[in-house]
Design an enzyme around this catalytic site. Structure first.
Site, PDB file in Angstrom:
ATOM      1  N   ASP A   1       0.855  -1.202   0.000  1.00 39.97           N
ATOM      2  CA  ASP A   1       0.000   0.000   0.000  1.00 39.97           C
ATOM      3  C   ASP A   1       0.888   1.248   0.000  1.00 39.97           C
ATOM      4  O   ASP A   1       0.650   2.210  -0.737  1.00 39.97           O
ATOM      5  CB  ASP A   1      -0.892   0.052   1.253  1.00 39.97           C
TER       6      ASP A   1
ATOM      7  N   GLU B   1      -4.991   7.354   0.096  1.00 37.88           N
ATOM      8  CA  GLU B   1      -5.498   6.675   1.293  1.00 37.88           C
ATOM      9  C   GLU B   1      -4.456   6.628   2.411  1.00 37.88           C
ATOM     10  O   GLU B   1      -4.796   6.769   3.576  1.00 37.88           O
ATOM     11  CB  GLU B   1      -5.931   5.235   0.949  1.00 37.88           C
TER      12      GLU B   1
ATOM     13  N   ASP C   1      -6.545  -1.550  -3.253  1.00 39.81           N
ATOM     14  CA  ASP C   1      -7.899  -1.795  -2.738  1.00 39.81           C
ATOM     15  C   ASP C   1      -8.031  -3.306  -2.569  1.00 39.81           C
ATOM     16  O   ASP C   1      -7.705  -4.071  -3.483  1.00 39.81           O
ATOM     17  CB  ASP C   1      -8.916  -1.261  -3.751  1.00 39.81           C
TER      18      ASP C   1
ATOM     19  N   THR D   1      -6.891  -4.705   0.634  1.00 37.94           N
ATOM     20  CA  THR D   1      -5.720  -5.034   1.467  1.00 37.94           C
ATOM     21  C   THR D   1      -5.987  -6.266   2.329  1.00 37.94           C
ATOM     22  O   THR D   1      -5.089  -7.093   2.532  1.00 37.94           O
ATOM     23  CB  THR D   1      -5.339  -3.828   2.360  1.00 37.94           C
TER      24      THR D   1
ATOM     25  N   THR E   1     -19.257  -6.967   0.589  1.00 35.06           N
ATOM     26  CA  THR E   1     -17.990  -7.201   1.270  1.00 35.06           C
ATOM     27  C   THR E   1     -17.841  -8.659   1.732  1.00 35.06           C
ATOM     28  O   THR E   1     -18.828  -9.310   2.048  1.00 35.06           O
ATOM     29  CB  THR E   1     -17.863  -6.263   2.494  1.00 35.06           C
TER      30      THR E   1
ATOM     31  N   HIS F   1     -15.775  -7.031   5.718  1.00 38.70           N
ATOM     32  CA  HIS F   1     -16.260  -5.936   6.575  1.00 38.70           C
ATOM     33  C   HIS F   1     -17.790  -5.996   6.703  1.00 38.70           C
ATOM     34  O   HIS F   1     -18.478  -5.001   6.513  1.00 38.70           O
ATOM     35  CB  HIS F   1     -15.824  -4.577   6.010  1.00 38.70           C
TER      36      HIS F   1
ATOM     37  N   LYS G   1     -15.507  -5.244  -6.909  1.00 35.36           N
ATOM     38  CA  LYS G   1     -16.966  -5.437  -6.945  1.00 35.36           C
ATOM     39  C   LYS G   1     -17.578  -4.679  -8.133  1.00 35.36           C
ATOM     40  O   LYS G   1     -18.471  -5.193  -8.809  1.00 35.36           O
ATOM     41  CB  LYS G   1     -17.586  -4.998  -5.608  1.00 35.36           C
TER      42      LYS G   1
ATOM     43  N   ASP H   1     -12.122   4.793  -2.494  1.00 32.16           N
ATOM     44  CA  ASP H   1     -12.658   3.478  -2.884  1.00 32.16           C
ATOM     45  C   ASP H   1     -13.660   3.605  -4.018  1.00 32.16           C
ATOM     46  O   ASP H   1     -13.804   2.687  -4.829  1.00 32.16           O
ATOM     47  CB  ASP H   1     -13.379   2.828  -1.693  1.00 32.16           C
TER      48      ASP H   1
HETATM   49  N1  LIG Z   1     -15.390  -1.374   8.405  1.00 36.03           N
HETATM   50  C1  LIG Z   1     -14.364  -0.950   7.635  1.00 36.03           C
HETATM   51  N2  LIG Z   1     -13.235  -0.476   8.204  1.00 36.03           N
HETATM   52  C2  LIG Z   1     -12.203  -0.049   7.433  1.00 36.03           C
HETATM   53  N3  LIG Z   1     -12.209  -0.060   6.081  1.00 36.03           N
HETATM   54  C3  LIG Z   1     -13.314  -0.510   5.486  1.00 36.03           C
HETATM   55  C4  LIG Z   1     -14.441  -0.989   6.223  1.00 36.03           C
HETATM   56  N4  LIG Z   1     -15.383  -1.382   5.350  1.00 36.03           N
HETATM   57  C5  LIG Z   1     -14.872  -1.166   4.113  1.00 36.03           C
HETATM   58  N5  LIG Z   1     -13.637  -0.643   4.195  1.00 36.03           N
HETATM   59  C6  LIG Z   1     -12.725  -0.309   3.099  1.00 36.03           C
HETATM   60  O1  LIG Z   1     -13.453  -0.267   1.878  1.00 36.03           O
HETATM   61  C7  LIG Z   1     -12.792  -0.996   0.861  1.00 36.03           C
HETATM   62  C8  LIG Z   1     -13.677  -2.118   0.377  1.00 36.03           C
HETATM   63  O2  LIG Z   1     -13.981  -2.967   1.453  1.00 36.03           O
HETATM   64  P1  LIG Z   1     -14.485  -4.460   1.229  1.00 36.03           P
HETATM   65  O3  LIG Z   1     -13.385  -5.179   0.544  1.00 36.03           O
HETATM   66  O4  LIG Z   1     -14.749  -4.973   2.606  1.00 36.03           O
HETATM   67  O5  LIG Z   1     -15.707  -4.327   0.404  1.00 36.03           O
HETATM   68  C9  LIG Z   1     -11.481  -1.530   1.476  1.00 36.03           C
HETATM   69  O6  LIG Z   1     -10.451  -0.669   1.034  1.00 36.03           O
HETATM   70  P2  LIG Z   1      -8.878  -0.970   1.251  1.00 36.03           P
HETATM   71  O7  LIG Z   1      -8.654  -2.421   1.056  1.00 36.03           O
HETATM   72  O8  LIG Z   1      -8.285  -0.107   0.200  1.00 36.03           O
HETATM   73  O9  LIG Z   1      -8.540  -0.494   2.610  1.00 36.03           O
HETATM   74  C10 LIG Z   1     -11.754  -1.464   2.948  1.00 36.03           C
HETATM   75  O10 LIG Z   1     -10.656  -1.248   3.768  1.00 36.03           O
HETATM   76 MG   LIG Z   2      -9.962   0.607  -0.828  1.00 35.69          MG
HETATM   77 MG   LIG Z   3      -7.080   0.387   3.408  1.00 35.15          MG
HETATM   78 MG   LIG Z   4      -6.472   0.731  -0.082  1.00 36.31          MG
END
Ligand SMILES: Nc1ncnc2c1ncn2[C@@H]1O[C@H](COP(=O)(O)O)[C@@H](OP(=O)(O)O)[C@H]1O
Ligand SMILES: [Mg+2]
Ligand SMILES: [Mg+2]
Ligand SMILES: [Mg+2]
Length: 374
Positions: free
Chosen positions: A92, A115, A164, A166, A259, A262, A288, A311
């Site tokens: 990242d 980010e 995106d 991580t 997700t 999350h 997605k 995002d």
């Molecule tokens: N509850 C949460 N806390 C922190 N980041 C979140 C989150 N829900 C979603 N995100 C962020 O939104 C992006 C898509 O999430 P997901 O894969 O769960 O759909 C990810 O970006 P990053 O991977 O760039 O940090 C993720 O970190």
């Molecule tokens: Mg992201």
């Molecule tokens: Mg992140």
């Molecule tokens: Mg990211």
């Protein structure tokens, strides 16, 4: 929080001041006399937005190489940010360093918001990537609609998510170091299929709207040993989309993507409310939205305040360029001004081209909408 160069500025998520010297035009790789070498001789006569998108393709491709190299070396340098579900790796950090310094050299008057924290972007030596060294894009093929041809460099806000997905990147690494070959015993998936959820996102906003974007998927083609890894999708709203065929999702089904790392009860209530025939729980906002573009899902439902502007900006621009729609979970537009809150506190709802976005919105329960406050 905000770093000003003499012209442009870069805003990060951590409050650390730091300065990148702005180079004279002749020293900038993208404006040097020999540029564009491979991309297109028409670069200086094509609209600025087409050039920003074209250079972002090359810069994102380079970030993808950085992400693959770090996974190959196996030292991820994982740190927790706001919680154990919010991680940052060396990939990242290194990808962000490269993307931001390269964009800044090309477009010093634009605002660039990444980010990852600015303290991680201090060491800039050797980070600038010259987009003219990537022959994969042709700027002249990136169409810009008339109303966006006059957009000035200082009006642009560029939202950068260097990696995106991580969570999936780190889980794939754990799976590899535990020596799981083929399907990981813990996850029930192959490491490579999780890496497919990873993307690099560069979103371009003007007047508070997402107008252009690039999604690079560094592990695309992982199923074909020996084939070149990675693909890059780009688009300008009202202009053109490229990098993958846009496919309509199947009729008679409602395939929902959401997700995988999350989730919450609100997230699950919203998914259930749209009566899915299938739910694809995958990582990354970029990935997605790619499922919507390639006809593998009808709608992306995320009733959570977890996603941020970096995002959604690039995915939204490409999706809208392809005829789809992305709003918050209440149906309101997501703003992308330089000073806006980074969090998408009212969630995300995105539908593929040809789908009835309003019908999906109408199915989201009121208690879910009330739970997500602006
Ligand atoms: N509850 C949460 N806390 C922190 N980041 C979140 C989150 N829900 C979603 N995100 C962020 O939104 C992006 C898509 O999430 P997901 O894969 O769960 O759909 C990810 O970006 P990053 O991977 O760039 O940090 C993720 O970190
Ligand atoms: Mg992201
Ligand atoms: Mg992140
Ligand atoms: Mg990211």
């Amino acid at each position: 929080m905000e770093r000003n160069t003499s012209q442009g500025k870069h805003v990060g998520v951590q409050q650390i001041n730091f300065l990148i010297p702005v180079q004279e035009d002749s020293e900038r790789p993208c404006t040097s006399p020999r540029f564009p070498r491979n991309m297109s001789v028409a670069a200086h006569t094509t609209p600025l937005l087409s050039r920003v998108v074209g250079y972002s393709v090359a810069i994102a491709n380079n970030a993808g190489r950085i992400i693959r190299d770090i996974m190959k070396r196996g030292e991820l340098g994982i740190v927790e940010k706001e919680s154990a579900r919010d991680l940052q790796t060396e990939a990242d950090r290194a990808a962000q360093r490269s993307i931001i310094t390269s964009l800044q050299k090309c477009f010093p008057k634009s605002t660039i918001i990444g980010e990852e924290g600015e303290d991680e972007v201090k060491d800039l030596s050797g980070q600038v990537f010259d987009p003219s060294s990537d022959s994969s894009s042709s700027i002249s093929s990136i169409a810009c609609p008339p109303q966006l041809t006059t957009v000035a460099e200082e009006e642009l806000v560029i939202w950068v998510d260097p990696l995106d997905g991580t969570a999936e990147y780190t889980q794939a690494h754990e799976c590899r170091i535990s020596g799981h070959l083929g399907v990981c015993k813990t996850l029930g998936l192959s490491c490579e299929s999780l890496l497919d959820h990873v993307t690099v996102l560069i979103g371009i906003a003007s007047g508070g709207k997402a107008v252009g974007g690039v999604i690079h998927q560094p592990y695309y083609n992982y199923q074909n040993p020996g084939a070149e890894l990675g693909r890059t999708i780009w688009g300008i709203v009202g202009g053109s989309v490229g990098g993958m065929p846009i496919v309509a999702p199947p009729e008679g089904k409602v395939i929902v993507t959401t997700t995988r790392s999350h989730s919450s009860s609100t997230v699950n209530d919203a998914v259930a409310a749209v009566s899915p025939t299938e739910v694809l729980r995958v990582g990354g906002a970029g990935h997605k939205v790619m499922l919507l573009l390639e006809g593998k899902a009808h709608v992306y439902v995320f009733a959570s305040p977890g996603c941020k502007k970096w995002d959604t900006c690039a995915p939204q621009a490409i999706l809208e360029a392809a005829g789809g729609i992305l709003t918050d979970i209440k149906g309101d537009p997501i703003p992308y001004h330089a000073t806006v809150a980074h969090r998408n506190s009212t969630g995300v709802l995105a539908s593929a081209a040809g789908q009835d976005h309003q019908a999906f919105l109408a199915k989201i329960p009121q208690h879910v909408k009330d739970n997500l406050k602006a």
